[in-house]
Design an enzyme around this catalytic site. Sequence first.
Site, PDB file in Angstrom:
ATOM      1  N   ASN A   1      -2.726   4.210   8.624  1.00 55.05           N
ATOM      2  CA  ASN A   1      -3.794   3.926   7.658  1.00 55.05           C
ATOM      3  C   ASN A   1      -5.032   3.524   8.435  1.00 55.05           C
ATOM      4  OD1 ASN A   1      -5.030   3.380   5.075  1.00 55.05           O
ATOM      5  ND2 ASN A   1      -4.774   1.198   5.503  1.00 55.05           N
TER       6      ASN A   1
ATOM      7  N   ALA B   1     -17.702   4.636  12.989  1.00 60.69           N
ATOM      8  CA  ALA B   1     -16.683   4.261  13.984  1.00 60.69           C
ATOM      9  C   ALA B   1     -15.295   4.712  13.531  1.00 60.69           C
ATOM     10  CB  ALA B   1     -16.710   2.757  14.218  1.00 60.69           C
TER      11      ALA B   1
ATOM     12  N   ASN C   1     -13.075  10.556   6.278  1.00 70.41           N
ATOM     13  CA  ASN C   1     -12.085  10.424   7.358  1.00 70.41           C
ATOM     14  C   ASN C   1     -11.195  11.661   7.431  1.00 70.41           C
ATOM     15  OD1 ASN C   1     -12.115   7.776   8.897  1.00 70.41           O
ATOM     16  ND2 ASN C   1     -12.414   7.078   6.786  1.00 70.41           N
TER      17      ASN C   1
ATOM     18  N   HIS D   1      -8.383   1.106   8.020  1.00 72.41           N
ATOM     19  CA  HIS D   1      -8.894   0.007   7.186  1.00 72.41           C
ATOM     20  C   HIS D   1     -10.262  -0.420   7.714  1.00 72.41           C
ATOM     21  CE1 HIS D   1      -8.784  -3.416   4.511  1.00 72.41           C
ATOM     22  NE2 HIS D   1      -9.225  -4.152   5.516  1.00 72.41           N
TER      23      HIS D   1
ATOM     24  N   MET E   1      -6.073   4.990  -2.528  1.00 74.24           N
ATOM     25  CA  MET E   1      -6.240   3.711  -3.218  1.00 74.24           C
ATOM     26  C   MET E   1      -5.024   3.302  -4.054  1.00 74.24           C
ATOM     27  SD  MET E   1      -9.090   2.850  -2.035  1.00 74.24           S
ATOM     28  CE  MET E   1      -9.591   1.450  -3.008  1.00 74.24           C
ATOM     29  N   ARG E   2      -3.836   3.688  -3.637  1.00 73.87           N
ATOM     30  CA  ARG E   2      -2.623   3.250  -4.320  1.00 73.87           C
ATOM     31  C   ARG E   2      -1.735   2.488  -3.347  1.00 73.87           C
ATOM     32  NH1 ARG E   2      -3.520   2.875  -9.204  1.00 73.87           N
ATOM     33  NH2 ARG E   2      -1.281   2.714  -9.579  1.00 73.87           N
ATOM     34  N   ILE E   3      -1.045   1.500  -3.879  1.00 77.96           N
ATOM     35  CA  ILE E   3      -0.084   0.766  -3.046  1.00 77.96           C
ATOM     36  C   ILE E   3       1.241   1.510  -3.105  1.00 77.96           C
ATOM     37  CG2 ILE E   3       1.218  -1.393  -2.851  1.00 77.96           C
ATOM     38  CD1 ILE E   3      -1.313  -2.761  -4.044  1.00 77.96           C
ATOM     39  N   LEU E   4       1.801   1.786  -1.940  1.00 72.32           N
ATOM     40  CA  LEU E   4       3.069   2.525  -1.874  1.00 72.32           C
ATOM     41  C   LEU E   4       4.243   1.545  -1.900  1.00 72.32           C
ATOM     42  CD1 LEU E   4       1.740   4.922   0.855  1.00 72.32           C
ATOM     43  CD2 LEU E   4       2.415   5.638  -1.452  1.00 72.32           C
TER      44      LEU E   4
HETATM   45  C1  GRF Z   1     -12.843   4.170   4.434  1.00 72.57           C
HETATM   46  O1  GRF Z   1     -13.764   3.135   4.671  1.00 72.57           O
HETATM   47  C2  GRF Z   1     -11.457   3.718   4.783  1.00 72.57           C
HETATM   48  O2  GRF Z   1     -11.420   2.835   5.855  1.00 72.57           O
HETATM   49  C3  GRF Z   1     -11.024   3.006   3.530  1.00 72.57           C
HETATM   50  O3  GRF Z   1     -11.560   3.779   2.485  1.00 72.57           O
HETATM   51  C4  GRF Z   1     -12.700   4.481   2.948  1.00 72.57           C
HETATM   52  C5  GRF Z   1     -12.462   5.930   2.703  1.00 72.57           C
HETATM   53  O4  GRF Z   1     -13.573   6.705   2.999  1.00 72.57           O
HETATM   54  N1  GRF Z   1      -9.601   2.857   3.489  1.00 72.57           N
HETATM   55  P1  GRF Z   1     -13.441   8.275   3.049  1.00 72.57           P
HETATM   56  O5  GRF Z   1     -12.830   8.723   1.729  1.00 72.57           O
HETATM   57  O6  GRF Z   1     -12.598   8.650   4.211  1.00 72.57           O
HETATM   58  O7  GRF Z   1     -14.859   8.773   3.182  1.00 72.57           O
END
Ligand code: GRF
Length: 220
Positions: A109, A175, A16, A111, A92-95
Amino acid sequence: MSRRRVAVLISGSGSNLQALIDAAADPSYPAEIALVISNKADAYGLTRAQNASIPTQVISHKDFPDRSQFDAAIQKALAEHTIDIVCLAGFMRILTSEFTQKWFGKMLNIHPSLLPSFKGMHTHQAALDAGVKIHGCTVHFVVPEMDAGPIVIQAAVPVLPDDTADALGARVLAAEHQIYPYALKRLCDGTLKLIDGKVSKSKQAVHEYALFNPLPNVVK
Ligand code: GRF
């Protein structure tokens, strides 16, 4: 109008992040990716940022005794780089509530589900287990409660009969790469605003906030 300075927070692959970097390579895009922060030193997204000559910082949560001191270190880096907008992208951390409140309206964010369904982890397996026929992804503003902030844009994808979590996840991820740059663009060009905690869009943009794949008019 000057481009907004965006920091992207990651923990892993950063696909992303790459989509945001690619979008921002166009000088007319209203944001520049000015900083990438990872809490993991081996996150591949750091390499993606370095390849694009974007400053990076590793801020490991393990170096801090609690969440608030970890968040304070992130805040310091954001301030040093005069960041306007924060994008969480696989972070992957909760703020802490304090941090999310400080950045409310300025932090997005992505999701991998159609919120409010399937919050948290393992969303693709959860979608398969639930038997839903449509799955997808959501860009939302970040609030203290996880995966719960005002929704900006969603994309829907079909769940196919023989899907595995990996196959479905790859369809959703493609997507994600479409909607995240779009949402950031709309936030930075001023057509998307938070008013009284609700997402408000200009009339011009209002039809663009849901994507479907396949498009309904091509489904026979
Ligand atoms: C994505 O599926 C995002 O929606 C989720 O973690 C994944 C991260 O993928 N929060 P990347 O590191 O952007 O490839």
